[in-house]
Design a protein around this motif. Structure first.
Motif, PDB file in Angstrom:
ATOM      1  N   ILE A   1       0.876  -1.180   0.000  1.00  0.00           N
ATOM      2  CA  ILE A   1       0.000   0.000   0.000  1.00  0.00           C
ATOM      3  C   ILE A   1       0.905   1.220   0.000  1.00  0.00           C
ATOM      4  O   ILE A   1       1.812   1.315   0.822  1.00  0.00           O
ATOM      5  N   VAL A   2       0.661   2.129  -0.939  1.00  0.00           N
ATOM      6  CA  VAL A   2       1.529   3.292  -1.126  1.00  0.00           C
ATOM      7  C   VAL A   2       0.738   4.565  -0.868  1.00  0.00           C
ATOM      8  O   VAL A   2      -0.219   4.863  -1.581  1.00  0.00           O
ATOM      9  N   VAL A   3       1.140   5.290   0.167  1.00  0.00           N
ATOM     10  CA  VAL A   3       0.509   6.565   0.512  1.00  0.00           C
ATOM     11  C   VAL A   3       1.464   7.678   0.089  1.00  0.00           C
ATOM     12  O   VAL A   3       2.630   7.684   0.492  1.00  0.00           O
ATOM     13  N   MET A   4       0.972   8.618  -0.705  1.00  0.00           N
ATOM     14  CA  MET A   4       1.838   9.632  -1.307  1.00  0.00           C
ATOM     15  C   MET A   4       1.391  11.033  -0.920  1.00  0.00           C
ATOM     16  O   MET A   4       0.205  11.365  -1.004  1.00  0.00           O
ATOM     17  N   ALA A   5       2.333  11.853  -0.489  1.00  0.00           N
ATOM     18  CA  ALA A   5       2.036  13.248  -0.167  1.00  0.00           C
ATOM     19  C   ALA A   5       1.651  13.996  -1.436  1.00  0.00           C
ATOM     20  O   ALA A   5       2.206  13.742  -2.517  1.00  0.00           O
ATOM     21  N   ARG A   6       0.739  14.917  -1.309  1.00  0.00           N
ATOM     22  CA  ARG A   6       0.217  15.624  -2.485  1.00  0.00           C
ATOM     23  C   ARG A   6       1.284  16.435  -3.214  1.00  0.00           C
ATOM     24  O   ARG A   6       1.186  16.647  -4.429  1.00  0.00           O
ATOM     25  N   SER A   7       2.305  16.881  -2.503  1.00  0.00           N
ATOM     26  CA  SER A   7       3.347  17.678  -3.148  1.00  0.00           C
ATOM     27  C   SER A   7       4.497  16.825  -3.682  1.00  0.00           C
ATOM     28  O   SER A   7       5.403  17.338  -4.348  1.00  0.00           O
ATOM     29  N   ALA A   8       4.470  15.534  -3.406  1.00  0.00           N
ATOM     30  CA  ALA A   8       5.562  14.652  -3.826  1.00  0.00           C
ATOM     31  C   ALA A   8       5.446  14.341  -5.316  1.00  0.00           C
ATOM     32  O   ALA A   8       4.418  14.593  -5.946  1.00  0.00           O
ATOM     33  N   TYR A   9       6.499  13.767  -5.865  1.00  0.00           N
ATOM     34  CA  TYR A   9       6.445  13.325  -7.253  1.00  0.00           C
ATOM     35  C   TYR A   9       7.315  12.094  -7.444  1.00  0.00           C
ATOM     36  O   TYR A   9       8.204  11.802  -6.639  1.00  0.00           O
ATOM     37  N   LEU A  10       7.021  11.368  -8.516  1.00  0.00           N
ATOM     38  CA  LEU A  10       7.810  10.221  -8.927  1.00  0.00           C
ATOM     39  C   LEU A  10       8.588  10.589 -10.182  1.00  0.00           C
ATOM     40  O   LEU A  10       8.127  11.403 -10.979  1.00  0.00           O
ATOM     41  N   MET A  11       9.741   9.965 -10.391  1.00  0.00           N
ATOM     42  CA  MET A  11      10.490  10.213 -11.614  1.00  0.00           C
ATOM     43  C   MET A  11      11.388   9.026 -11.928  1.00  0.00           C
ATOM     44  O   MET A  11      12.205   8.623 -11.105  1.00  0.00           O
ATOM     45  N   LEU A  12      11.213   8.469 -13.123  1.00  0.00           N
ATOM     46  CA  LEU A  12      12.152   7.472 -13.640  1.00  0.00           C
ATOM     47  C   LEU A  12      13.244   8.244 -14.369  1.00  0.00           C
ATOM     48  O   LEU A  12      13.180   8.448 -15.576  1.00  0.00           O
ATOM     49  N   ALA A  13      14.246   8.651 -13.622  1.00  0.00           N
ATOM     50  CA  ALA A  13      15.235   9.598 -14.139  1.00  0.00           C
ATOM     51  C   ALA A  13      16.447   8.946 -14.796  1.00  0.00           C
ATOM     52  O   ALA A  13      17.388   9.634 -15.179  1.00  0.00           O
ATOM     53  N   PHE A  14      16.436   7.649 -14.952  1.00  0.00           N
ATOM     54  CA  PHE A  14      17.620   6.925 -15.423  1.00  0.00           C
ATOM     55  C   PHE A  14      18.122   7.416 -16.780  1.00  0.00           C
ATOM     56  O   PHE A  14      19.323   7.612 -16.980  1.00  0.00           O
ATOM     57  N   ALA A  15      17.207   7.585 -17.734  1.00  0.00           N
ATOM     58  CA  ALA A  15      17.625   7.999 -19.079  1.00  0.00           C
ATOM     59  C   ALA A  15      18.289   9.363 -19.067  1.00  0.00           C
ATOM     60  O   ALA A  15      19.109   9.670 -19.949  1.00  0.00           O
ATOM     61  N   ASN A  16      17.964  10.167 -18.082  1.00  0.00           N
ATOM     62  CA  ASN A  16      18.554  11.511 -17.997  1.00  0.00           C
ATOM     63  C   ASN A  16      20.054  11.465 -17.731  1.00  0.00           C
ATOM     64  O   ASN A  16      20.759  12.455 -17.954  1.00  0.00           O
ATOM     65  N   ILE A  17      20.545  10.332 -17.224  1.00  0.00           N
ATOM     66  CA  ILE A  17      21.985  10.196 -16.982  1.00  0.00           C
ATOM     67  C   ILE A  17      22.569   9.026 -17.783  1.00  0.00           C
ATOM     68  O   ILE A  17      23.617   8.488 -17.452  1.00  0.00           O
ATOM     69  N   GLY A  18      21.851   8.614 -18.836  1.00  0.00           N
ATOM     70  CA  GLY A  18      22.373   7.586 -19.722  1.00  0.00           C
ATOM     71  C   GLY A  18      22.285   6.174 -19.202  1.00  0.00           C
ATOM     72  O   GLY A  18      23.051   5.308 -19.631  1.00  0.00           O
ATOM     73  N   LEU A  19      21.343   5.908 -18.306  1.00  0.00           N
ATOM     74  CA  LEU A  19      21.173   4.568 -17.750  1.00  0.00           C
ATOM     75  C   LEU A  19      19.769   4.048 -18.030  1.00  0.00           C
ATOM     76  O   LEU A  19      18.924   4.756 -18.590  1.00  0.00           O
TER      77      LEU A  19
END
Length: 259
Positions: free
Chosen positions: A120-138
């Motif tokens: 169960i995943v509870v997320m703060a309203r101001s939080a965010y997710l990011m799959l940032a791997f491609a941004n550093i070539g991974l």
């Protein structure tokens, strides 16, 4: 056991593990990953019946610490994953108790993996997710590909992985990546309340449920039936099931003990 990079607490049957490198947005150092694996094991050894995972400060986890523990990053990143990331991911997947994550801030890269690995995943309203791997070539790792694709589907997983853009809390909820949203100042309390409720439940059955659902994602209908049958045989022999039947007959709430 004392930890250098996280805070471990146990109260009312709920273990809380807080990633504690706020000066680095709780980036995943080699030490933190090792300690996370150890803390998940300790929670179960201590008799915890639910586990909450969160981050200290304003972030859940910013992903891999590219500096590491002052050692830099090795040339063979696959070996790094095997040595440090796989045990932590495996520890969460293999746990026999429900896991709830409180995403109190950004969950980026492998940090997203650990946030979404919870039941169960509870997320703060101001939080965010990011799959940032491609941004550093991974490429996505720590099971992020599986976690996102299984929840949001192929198209959205590709968009998130290829573009490396932020996904807001509202978007994450709409995509089925997280379970529910909470105000920033109540996200941990909300997650803990859920964990407390689960800690008072039939722990053996709950532990089997989390693994049963994960297994079903990769099995056929009949294969899933067989897993359900095996688990039901085990659940039917527990003290908690017998107590639930007796409580039903006596028109009262069952007293589950996790046995």
């Amino acid at each position: 056991m004392s930890y250098e990079t996280l805070i471990y607490a146990l109260e009312g049957g709920v273990a809380t593990i807080t990633l504690n490198r706020p000066e680095r947005m709780n980036a995943l150092s080699f030490t933190l990953l090792t300690e996370l694996t150890q803390a998940v094991a300790q929670a179960q050894a201590d008799g915890a019946r639910a586990l909450v995972l969160t981050g200290a400060g304003g972030a859940f986890c910013s992903g891999a610490d590219l500096i590491g523990d002052g050692q830099g990053m090795p040339e063979d990143l696959g070996a790094l994953l095997d040595t440090y990331y796989r045990p932590a991911v495996q520890a969460l997947a293999d746990a026999n108790i429900p896991i709830i994550s409180a995403i109190n801030g950004p969950a980026v890269g492998a940090g997203l993996s650990f946030a979404l690995a919870a039941d169960i995943v509870v997320m703060a309203r101001s939080a965010y997710l990011m799959l940032a791997f491609a941004n550093i070539g991974l490429v996505p790792d720590a099971a992020a590909t599986w976690l996102v694709a299984k929840s949001a589907g192929r198209a959205k997983a590709l968009e998130m992985a290829l573009l490396g853009e932020k996904v807001s809390a509202e978007q994450a909820l709409d995509l089925g990546l997280v379970t529910r949203l909470a105000d920033d100042d109540t996200v941990l309390a909300d997650a803990t309340a859920i964990a407390t409720k689960l800690a008072r439940g039939p722990s053996v059955a709950l532990g089997m449920i989390r693994k049963q659902v994960a297994a079903a994602l990769n099995m056929t209908l009949i294969e899933t039936f067989e897993v359900e049958k095996s688990n039901q045989q085990a659940a039917g022999r527990t003290r908690d099931f017998r107590e639930a039947v007796q409580a039903f007959a006596e028109k009262r709430k069952p007293d589950f003990r996790g046995e």
